[in-house]
Design an enzyme around this catalytic site. Sequence first.
Site, PDB file in Angstrom:
ATOM      1  N   GLN A 269     -33.228  12.529 -10.224  1.00 20.56           N
ATOM      2  CA  GLN A 269     -34.482  11.853  -9.886  1.00 20.56           C
ATOM      3  C   GLN A 269     -34.197  10.848  -8.796  1.00 20.56           C
ATOM      4  O   GLN A 269     -33.172  10.178  -8.808  1.00 20.56           O
ATOM      5  CB  GLN A 269     -35.038  11.168 -11.144  1.00 20.56           C
ATOM      6  CG  GLN A 269     -36.377  10.493 -10.994  1.00 20.56           C
ATOM      7  CD  GLN A 269     -36.271   9.057 -10.480  1.00 20.56           C
ATOM      8  OE1 GLN A 269     -35.209   8.470 -10.468  1.00 20.56           O
ATOM      9  NE2 GLN A 269     -37.392   8.514 -10.020  1.00 20.56           N
TER      10      GLN A 269
ATOM     11  N   HIS B  59      -6.981   2.030   2.043  1.00 20.91           N
ATOM     12  CA  HIS B  59      -6.376   2.736   3.185  1.00 20.91           C
ATOM     13  C   HIS B  59      -7.152   4.033   3.404  1.00 20.91           C
ATOM     14  O   HIS B  59      -7.329   4.807   2.470  1.00 20.91           O
ATOM     15  CB  HIS B  59      -4.897   3.021   2.911  1.00 20.91           C
ATOM     16  CG  HIS B  59      -4.152   3.406   4.161  1.00 20.91           C
ATOM     17  ND1 HIS B  59      -3.155   2.645   4.708  1.00 20.91           N
ATOM     18  CD2 HIS B  59      -4.310   4.463   5.002  1.00 20.91           C
ATOM     19  CE1 HIS B  59      -2.707   3.212   5.817  1.00 20.91           C
ATOM     20  NE2 HIS B  59      -3.393   4.326   6.015  1.00 20.91           N
TER      21      HIS B  59
ATOM     22  N   TYR C 296     -31.874  10.332 -17.675  1.00 25.62           N
ATOM     23  CA  TYR C 296     -32.747  11.443 -17.321  1.00 25.62           C
ATOM     24  C   TYR C 296     -32.034  12.401 -16.369  1.00 25.62           C
ATOM     25  O   TYR C 296     -32.124  13.617 -16.514  1.00 25.62           O
ATOM     26  CB  TYR C 296     -34.050  10.949 -16.684  1.00 25.62           C
ATOM     27  CG  TYR C 296     -35.077  12.062 -16.597  1.00 25.62           C
ATOM     28  CD1 TYR C 296     -35.813  12.434 -17.718  1.00 25.62           C
ATOM     29  CD2 TYR C 296     -35.278  12.769 -15.414  1.00 25.62           C
ATOM     30  CE1 TYR C 296     -36.724  13.479 -17.657  1.00 25.62           C
ATOM     31  CE2 TYR C 296     -36.190  13.811 -15.342  1.00 25.62           C
ATOM     32  CZ  TYR C 296     -36.919  14.161 -16.469  1.00 25.62           C
ATOM     33  OH  TYR C 296     -37.813  15.198 -16.416  1.00 25.62           O
TER      34      TYR C 296
ATOM     35  N   ALA D 114       4.571   5.843  -5.266  1.00 22.76           N
ATOM     36  CA  ALA D 114       4.750   5.673  -6.719  1.00 22.76           C
ATOM     37  C   ALA D 114       6.021   6.360  -7.235  1.00 22.76           C
ATOM     38  O   ALA D 114       6.739   5.815  -8.060  1.00 22.76           O
ATOM     39  CB  ALA D 114       3.528   6.189  -7.464  1.00 22.76           C
TER      40      ALA D 114
ATOM     41  N   ASN E 177     -13.290  10.130  -1.376  1.00 20.56           N
ATOM     42  CA  ASN E 177     -13.983   9.113  -2.162  1.00 20.56           C
ATOM     43  C   ASN E 177     -13.773   7.800  -1.455  1.00 20.56           C
ATOM     44  O   ASN E 177     -12.634   7.397  -1.232  1.00 20.56           O
ATOM     45  CB  ASN E 177     -13.388   8.995  -3.570  1.00 20.56           C
ATOM     46  CG  ASN E 177     -13.679  10.212  -4.414  1.00 20.56           C
ATOM     47  OD1 ASN E 177     -14.755  10.788  -4.337  1.00 20.56           O
ATOM     48  ND2 ASN E 177     -12.714  10.621  -5.234  1.00 20.56           N
TER      49      ASN E 177
ATOM     50  N   CYS F 150       0.471   3.274   3.539  1.00 21.10           N
ATOM     51  CA  CYS F 150       0.836   2.759   4.866  1.00 21.10           C
ATOM     52  C   CYS F 150       2.141   3.398   5.361  1.00 21.10           C
ATOM     53  O   CYS F 150       3.007   3.748   4.554  1.00 21.10           O
ATOM     54  CB  CYS F 150       0.979   1.233   4.810  1.00 21.10           C
ATOM     55  SG  CYS F 150      -0.600   0.355   4.987  1.00 21.10           S
TER      56      CYS F 150
ATOM     57  N   CYS G 137       0.832  -1.209   0.000  1.00 21.68           N
ATOM     58  CA  CYS G 137       0.000   0.000   0.000  1.00 21.68           C
ATOM     59  C   CYS G 137       0.866   1.258   0.000  1.00 21.68           C
ATOM     60  O   CYS G 137       1.753   1.395   0.828  1.00 21.68           O
ATOM     61  CB  CYS G 137      -0.905  -0.013   1.239  1.00 21.68           C
ATOM     62  SG  CYS G 137      -1.717   1.574   1.528  1.00 21.68           S
TER      63      CYS G 137
HETATM   64  O1  LIG Z   1      -7.449  10.976  -7.369  1.00 24.42           O
HETATM   65  P1  LIG Z   1      -8.081   9.616  -7.365  1.00 24.42           P
HETATM   66  O2  LIG Z   1      -8.684   9.243  -6.049  1.00 24.42           O
HETATM   67  O3  LIG Z   1      -7.190   8.548  -7.914  1.00 24.42           O
HETATM   68  O4  LIG Z   1      -9.285   9.738  -8.413  1.00 24.42           O
HETATM   69  C1  LIG Z   1     -10.643   9.783  -8.116  1.00 24.42           C
HETATM   70  O5  LIG Z   1     -11.025  11.037  -7.586  1.00 24.42           O
HETATM   71  C2  LIG Z   1     -10.861  12.163  -8.439  1.00 24.42           C
HETATM   72  C3  LIG Z   1     -11.436  13.375  -7.734  1.00 24.42           C
HETATM   73  O6  LIG Z   1     -12.791  13.229  -7.452  1.00 24.42           O
HETATM   74  C4  LIG Z   1     -11.533  11.946  -9.804  1.00 24.42           C
HETATM   75  O7  LIG Z   1     -11.174  12.992 -10.667  1.00 24.42           O
HETATM   76  C5  LIG Z   1     -11.130  10.619 -10.427  1.00 24.42           C
HETATM   77  O8  LIG Z   1     -11.875  10.395 -11.598  1.00 24.42           O
HETATM   78  C6  LIG Z   1     -11.382   9.499  -9.416  1.00 24.42           C
HETATM   79  O9  LIG Z   1     -10.980   8.250  -9.959  1.00 24.42           O
HETATM   80  O1  LIG Z   2     -35.708   3.181 -16.224  1.00 22.15           O
HETATM   81  P1  LIG Z   2     -34.490   2.319 -16.173  1.00 22.15           P
HETATM   82  O2  LIG Z   2     -33.759   2.252 -17.486  1.00 22.15           O
HETATM   83  O3  LIG Z   2     -34.723   0.972 -15.586  1.00 22.15           O
HETATM   84  O4  LIG Z   2     -33.538   3.068 -15.127  1.00 22.15           O
HETATM   85  C1  LIG Z   2     -32.377   3.771 -15.443  1.00 22.15           C
HETATM   86  O5  LIG Z   2     -32.658   5.046 -16.024  1.00 22.15           O
HETATM   87  C2  LIG Z   2     -33.391   5.956 -15.221  1.00 22.15           C
HETATM   88  C3  LIG Z   2     -33.490   7.263 -15.973  1.00 22.15           C
HETATM   89  O6  LIG Z   2     -32.232   7.818 -16.287  1.00 22.15           O
HETATM   90  C4  LIG Z   2     -32.720   6.156 -13.859  1.00 22.15           C
HETATM   91  O7  LIG Z   2     -33.560   6.927 -13.034  1.00 22.15           O
HETATM   92  C5  LIG Z   2     -32.414   4.819 -13.182  1.00 22.15           C
HETATM   93  O8  LIG Z   2     -31.655   5.074 -12.005  1.00 22.15           O
HETATM   94  C6  LIG Z   2     -31.618   3.938 -14.139  1.00 22.15           C
HETATM   95  O9  LIG Z   2     -31.337   2.694 -13.549  1.00 22.15           O
END
Ligand SMILES: O=P(O)(O)O[C@H]1O[C@H](CO)[C@@H](O)[C@H](O)[C@H]1O
Ligand SMILES: O=P(O)(O)O[C@H]1O[C@H](CO)[C@@H](O)[C@H](O)[C@H]1O
Lengths: 384, 384
Positions: free
Chosen positions: A359, A197, A352, A61, A186, A55, A52
């Site tokens: 939604q 970690h 949507y 890297a 995240n 750690c 890791c």
């Molecule tokens: O920097 P990380 O943790 O590798 O990357 C993650 O967080 C970033 C910030 O939200 C995003 O831009 C990346 O797409 C996601 O994979």
């Molecule tokens: O209606 P579907 O295709 O089952 O559902 C998908 O599209 C919808 C509209 O973008 C979303 O609200 C759902 O979360 C997604 O799983």
Amino acid sequence: MAEPILNDISHRRFNLLRGSWVLVSPHRTKRPWQGSQETPSRTILPSYDPECYLCPGNTRAQGQKNPKFTNTFVFINDFSAVQEDQEEYRPEPKASSLATRLLRAESVTGKCYVICFSPSHNVTLADMTPAEIVPVIQTWTNLYTAYLSPASPLAKHANAPTTAPLSNGDAMTPHHQYRYMQIFENKGAAMGCSNPHPHGQIWTTTSLPEEPGLELAQLQKYNREQGGAHMLVDYAETESKEKDRTVFENESFWAGVPYWAVWPFEIMIVSKKHRRALVDFSAEEQIQLAEALAEVTRRYDNLFETQFPYSMGIHQAPLTGSKDEIEASHFHIHFYPPLLRSATVRKFLVGYELMAEPQRDITPEQAAERLRGCGGELYRTKIE
Amino acid sequence: MAEPILNDISHRRFNLLRGSWVLVSPHRTKRPWQGSQETPSRTILPSYDPECYLCPGNTRAQGQKNPKFTNTFVFINDFSAVQEDQEEYRPEPKASSLATRLLRAESVTGKCYVICFSPSHNVTLADMTPAEIVPVIQTWTNLYTAYLSPASPLAKHANAPTTAPLSNGDAMTPHHQYRYMQIFENKGAAMGCSNPHPHGQIWTTTSLPEEPGLELAQLQKYNREQGGAHMLVDYAETESKEKDRTVFENESFWAGVPYWAVWPFEIMIVSKKHRRALVDFSAEEQIQLAEALAEVTRRYDNLFETQFPYSMGIHQAPLTGSKDEIEASHFHIHFYPPLLRSATVRKFLVGYELMAEPQRDITPEQAAERLRGCGGELYRTKIE
Ligand SMILES: O=P(O)(O)O[C@H]1O[C@H](CO)[C@@H](O)[C@H](O)[C@H]1O
Ligand SMILES: O=P(O)(O)O[C@H]1O[C@H](CO)[C@@H](O)[C@H](O)[C@H]1O
């Protein structure tokens, strides 16, 4: 008290903080799910992993070695999204006046940090006690303080407890004035996190990003129109009385599912008193914030008895800004977790939602009720 | 011509259509990826699947039987996100004036359809010829026309070719006046699609959703400030000259990666002439739109030799609105595809993107160059 009819009819709710709407479809919760499933994360991890890059004592890297840290550790992101020093941008004259009007770019510089929340590879905020979370809050405060504009009204009052200055001298001597510091985490593979970690990120930029910018405009507007009142003070007070959307509260913080939540189990932690930024918190408030963070993350994990994925982010006063902007700012934390029905079935915010409007199916009140009901000990502890 | 410096420096680009910014980090493309991987979809499907609720002649979740359709087929979504008829919403007097100010909801009614693009279970838009896509465009046009307000300036000129009236009588006799029709497609498990049978959705609501609302405000502003000029006419003209972001164009449509793209290989198809909605297209323009859709979706699949997931959506004039709103509207299609580096590595729009501002690594110009380079036959056809 929530209006019962909103459990039955399709409706929209207004997000005060962004000034935008969310579509709610409570009648649609019975929909069967045949789509893709998330892979719940392995829960058995060692407390130290020699592979890791986060750690203590390991090599990262690009060859740097982590110190043997004991609570938090901050370092510059090896793949920062913004550069600290770069060639200056002087837009070239465009081929036509149309191109000049339509194709607009501006330079952004900044600095990105990674912060480890703990030396242990196999814990998360949900496993940590409030006392163990306090150093995380103090480290955030430390970094925020270091980057505050000396001209900011916040700088004068910045006497919140912080951790000792960071070992990395560089981190403490920003040589540019930045506008905003976005602190976030995240968690889980579903939210693009590649290392279990426990860690978060801090991106500091010369620009005020879109989301805090939108919110700030709404906060300022409310403050102006309501004779100096603060929207989120009023909001926390209202929610604390209504109770339907409350998940947890203590003297200083309200934590619950916002009236306008988009993600199924979205939570917002709001300071009940007007606090502009991390530096405004007393030692006691830091402990109460740690408690709220512990309560929220533990309930999340308990809900589906899994490592609950989410993105979490702090919104607070910009590092530099007009007196109006600083004073209208109000400290709060957003949690955006994707899971909907179980450890493996998530809500997709796709067609949507991307093209038209966010939604949701279960109502914020239903979500809050379930989260209220899963307090207490962490499920993993009980199993052991 | 693109400015070469924008390949090296972190910067923001302005999205004219939404009035918002996007962070671009071109220096960050070298970042290694250790996170979660997508599962590429099985490519071997039968042309008819007895278990599929969209195949001709099969029975759906709630017992209705699909006809033996030959090109497109439209039916009411068995789990519609908005209800057509529901109890009327009369907000109850709230407990306090604060609650009244802060907790705002409004009723939304509407109607949701599913549209099958083809009777074949195992094709996608990428496998279909422009001639096979034309009936899809005509079916969209048909539905849009059926829901147009008779008072709309568009209703008078609605003489675009449509398919024959839908068999489902109900579909053709809307008894409410709706404000907006959102036509979209979710393709692939990564975009929440649970059935590979080629299909899209159509959600029609009494409210103007957030995204088309934002865009409409920007289009109207431009139109007003630029003496009646149309933003997207100017934009398509500019892009067609600049070429860097063009993926495909014909006489009537420009298709390319927008200057302000968020998703790695995002594409927008824009009518070059001012066309407000589907009903404005001639038969020849419908064929050219079909060609653009075929070219975009085929290139997507060719890029990583996989069934490329995306969400796609049409933005056009509202079904009813002020003359200003209708006239400022401009037909265009957005494609938001998540894949970044291969059939299994996607871009996560998570922490920073959700909390602060959308962020991308490869530049729109680099994305367009790769998509320009993978025209020609569909990779699957070549293999066979
Ligand atoms: O920097 P990380 O943790 O590798 O990357 C993650 O967080 C970033 C910030 O939200 C995003 O831009 C990346 O797409 C996601 O994979
Ligand atoms: O209606 P579907 O295709 O089952 O559902 C998908 O599209 C919808 C509209 O973008 C979303 O609200 C759902 O979360 C997604 O799983």
